[in-house]
Design an enzyme around this catalytic site. Structure first.
Site, short mmCIF file in Angstrom:
data_model
loop_
_atom_site.label_atom_id
_atom_site.label_comp_id
_atom_site.label_asym_id
_atom_site.label_seq_id
_atom_site.Cartn_x
_atom_site.Cartn_y
_atom_site.Cartn_z
N ASP A 104 0.80 -1.23 0.00
CA ASP A 104 0.00 0.00 0.00
C ASP A 104 0.83 1.28 0.00
O ASP A 104 1.99 1.29 0.37
CB ASP A 104 -0.97 0.01 1.19
CG ASP A 104 -0.28 -0.20 2.53
OD1 ASP A 104 0.76 -0.89 2.58
OD2 ASP A 104 -0.78 0.32 3.55
N GLU A 116 -0.48 -2.06 5.30
CA GLU A 116 0.48 -1.92 6.40
C GLU A 116 0.34 -0.57 7.06
O GLU A 116 0.47 -0.44 8.28
CB GLU A 116 1.92 -2.10 5.88
CG GLU A 116 2.97 -2.16 6.98
CD GLU A 116 3.38 -0.81 7.54
OE1 GLU A 116 3.72 -0.73 8.75
OE2 GLU A 116 3.37 0.19 6.78
N GLU A 117 0.05 0.45 6.26
CA GLU A 117 -0.02 1.81 6.80
C GLU A 117 -1.16 1.99 7.80
O GLU A 117 -1.10 2.88 8.64
CB GLU A 117 -0.15 2.83 5.67
CG GLU A 117 1.05 2.91 4.73
CD GLU A 117 2.31 3.43 5.41
OE1 GLU A 117 2.22 3.86 6.58
OE2 GLU A 117 3.37 3.42 4.78
N ARG A 139 19.86 -4.69 12.79
CA ARG A 139 19.54 -4.31 14.16
C ARG A 139 19.19 -5.56 14.97
O ARG A 139 18.26 -6.30 14.62
CB ARG A 139 18.37 -3.33 14.16
CG ARG A 139 17.74 -3.07 15.52
CD ARG A 139 18.59 -2.24 16.44
NE ARG A 139 17.96 -2.12 17.76
CZ ARG A 139 18.56 -1.66 18.83
NH1 ARG A 139 19.82 -1.26 18.77
NH2 ARG A 139 17.93 -1.58 19.99
N HIS A 148 7.44 9.25 4.45
CA HIS A 148 6.16 9.95 4.52
C HIS A 148 6.27 11.42 4.10
O HIS A 148 5.35 12.20 4.34
CB HIS A 148 5.52 9.85 5.91
CG HIS A 148 5.13 8.46 6.30
ND1 HIS A 148 4.12 8.18 7.20
CD2 HIS A 148 5.59 7.24 5.90
CE1 HIS A 148 4.00 6.87 7.34
NE2 HIS A 148 4.89 6.28 6.56
#
Length: 407
Positions: A91, A149-150, A187, A373
């Site tokens: 998305d 996902e957003e 990470r 974003h």
């Protein structure tokens, strides 16, 4: 389970993966630009998923569409093994693109400003490379192309629709413009924060704008609530366990000369530590309650638990790190010392099976930095090749290690 007993030399596999991915690189850039040019919002990814399914089918994968509403699943491999999953998201965001690239978004007000077009392309490239290898894959892989996902809904939809059936581990990636293009960020431990939502309404009493003492001003009280919440974080929350509270939307008021009788606040609450997260709903309500009581206002509070943080599995993280170092060298791999307070519903998969997500550097040398974003967000497209080779090598190494352990 039955796993082939003979494996090609690791150097041969790595050379083949890198060579095939390099040959595919121009096609992968085309794929990414097509997806970027026709972005779709969360839960509306019909054209994107159809395009993805077409690419996968042309590679000979077994494809299932309309999974988790608009998601796609594709399985590769014939070995008698469980599945290793590779996840990408489909998305875009409700943002008007402000770049001048010729392949910029053609959909007004919608943009791939978080790199999901790159994620999808990397997963497609990984499938294309692994499907074309002359060496038989020593295990099975499921490619999960997830919607929404957003809005933090897509992973739940996919899991509910059986996306993790037979899956024993999952890999993912996320673009990271703070790292130079083509860099792999690793990470260990916490990668992202838990993210919850709050919906708060302050209820006052309306009145004339010239006589505020006869009313209960919901706008002013809402401002006090916001200030008290932000100030209290620095004095009542452990600074070594960060909390970020953002009020992103405010609705209220009827006219400039009328005291507002209600104001509605919408926000997100992000945290890294489960113990901190558990006490945040009551902590927030206490502050709201006492502030409103001071000024004779009432309130309603709906605190919605969202997605947990992504905590990378140490063994899978080491697997990806070793694969990245083997194919790109130490200079292209960075160990990230800090997590992000951004959220990722990849965490929901990691609650079910071990998982890890790596960062794919997409910063463009000599170009201004624009964050995720941002309407001018852009990526170094050479990073696509880096992501494909790293992911494909990680998949191969996963099954090679399992073969060694079972022999």
């Amino acid at each position: 389970m039955s796993i082939p007993a003979v494996s090609p030399p690791p150097e041969s596999v790595a050379t083949a993966i890198r060579g095939m991915a390099t040959a595919l690189a121009p096609r992968l850039v085309e794929i990414r630009r097509h997806i970027h040019g026709f972005p779709e919002l969360s839960g509306q990814e019909w054209q994107t998923s159809a395009y993805v399914a077409g690419v996968l089918s042309s590679c000979g994968l077994v494809v299932r569409e309309a999974v988790g509403k608009t998601g796609v699943l594709a399985d590769l491999g014939t070995a008698d093994t469980p599945l290793l999953a590779v996840r990408a998201d489909l998305d875009a965001l409700p943002i008007q693109e402000m770049t001048d690239w010729e392949y910029r978004s053609r959909i007004p007000g919608v943009m791939h400003a978080c790199g999901h077009d790159v994620h999808t392309t990397v997963a497609l490239g990984t499938a294309m490379v692994l499907a074309a290898l002359e060496f038989p894959l020593p295990g099975r892989v499921r490619f999960i192309f997830q919607p929404a996902e957003e809005t933090a809904q897509g992973a739940r939809w996919m899991i509910a629709d059986g996306a993790l059936a037979e899956v024993v581990a999952i890999l993912g990636l996320h673009v990271w413009p703070l790292l130079p293009g083509g860099t792999i960020g690793i990470r260990y431990g916490a990668l992202t924060a838990a993210a919850d939502e709050l919906d708060l309404t302050i209820l006052g009493e309306s009145g004339h704008g010239a006589r505020p003492h006869e009313a209960i001003d919901a706008v002013w009280i809402a401002a006090q609530v916001i200030n008290h919440l932000q100030q209290a974080i620095s004095r009542t929350q452990n600074p070594l366990r960060p909390v970020v509270l953002t009020i992103g939307k405010i609705q209220g008021g009827r006219a400039p000369n009328v005291i507002a009788d209600q104001v509605r606040l919408f926000g997100t609450v992000r945290s890294l530590h489960p113990e901190t997260r558990a006490q945040l709903p009551q902590w927030i309500e206490n502050i709201v309650k006492h502030t409103c009581a001071t000024y004779q206002a009432r309130y309603t509070l709906d605190y919605k638990t969202g997605v947990p943080g992504v905590h990378n599995d140490p063994e899978l993280t080491q697997l990806v790190e070793q694969a990245a170092r083997a194919v790109w060298g130490n200079e292209r791999v960075q160990i990230l010392t800090e997590p992000s307070l951004g959220a990722e519903d990849f965490a929901l998969y990691c609650e079910q099976v071990p998982g890890t997500m790596f960062r794919l550097g997409t910063g463009i040398a000599g170009q201004p930095y624009y964050s995720l974003h941002h309407p001018k967000f852009m990526v170094d497209e050479t990073a696509i090749l880096t992501g494909v080779v790293t992911m494909a090598q990680s998949v191969w190494n996963f099954w090679q290690q399992n073969m060694a352990q079972s022999s």
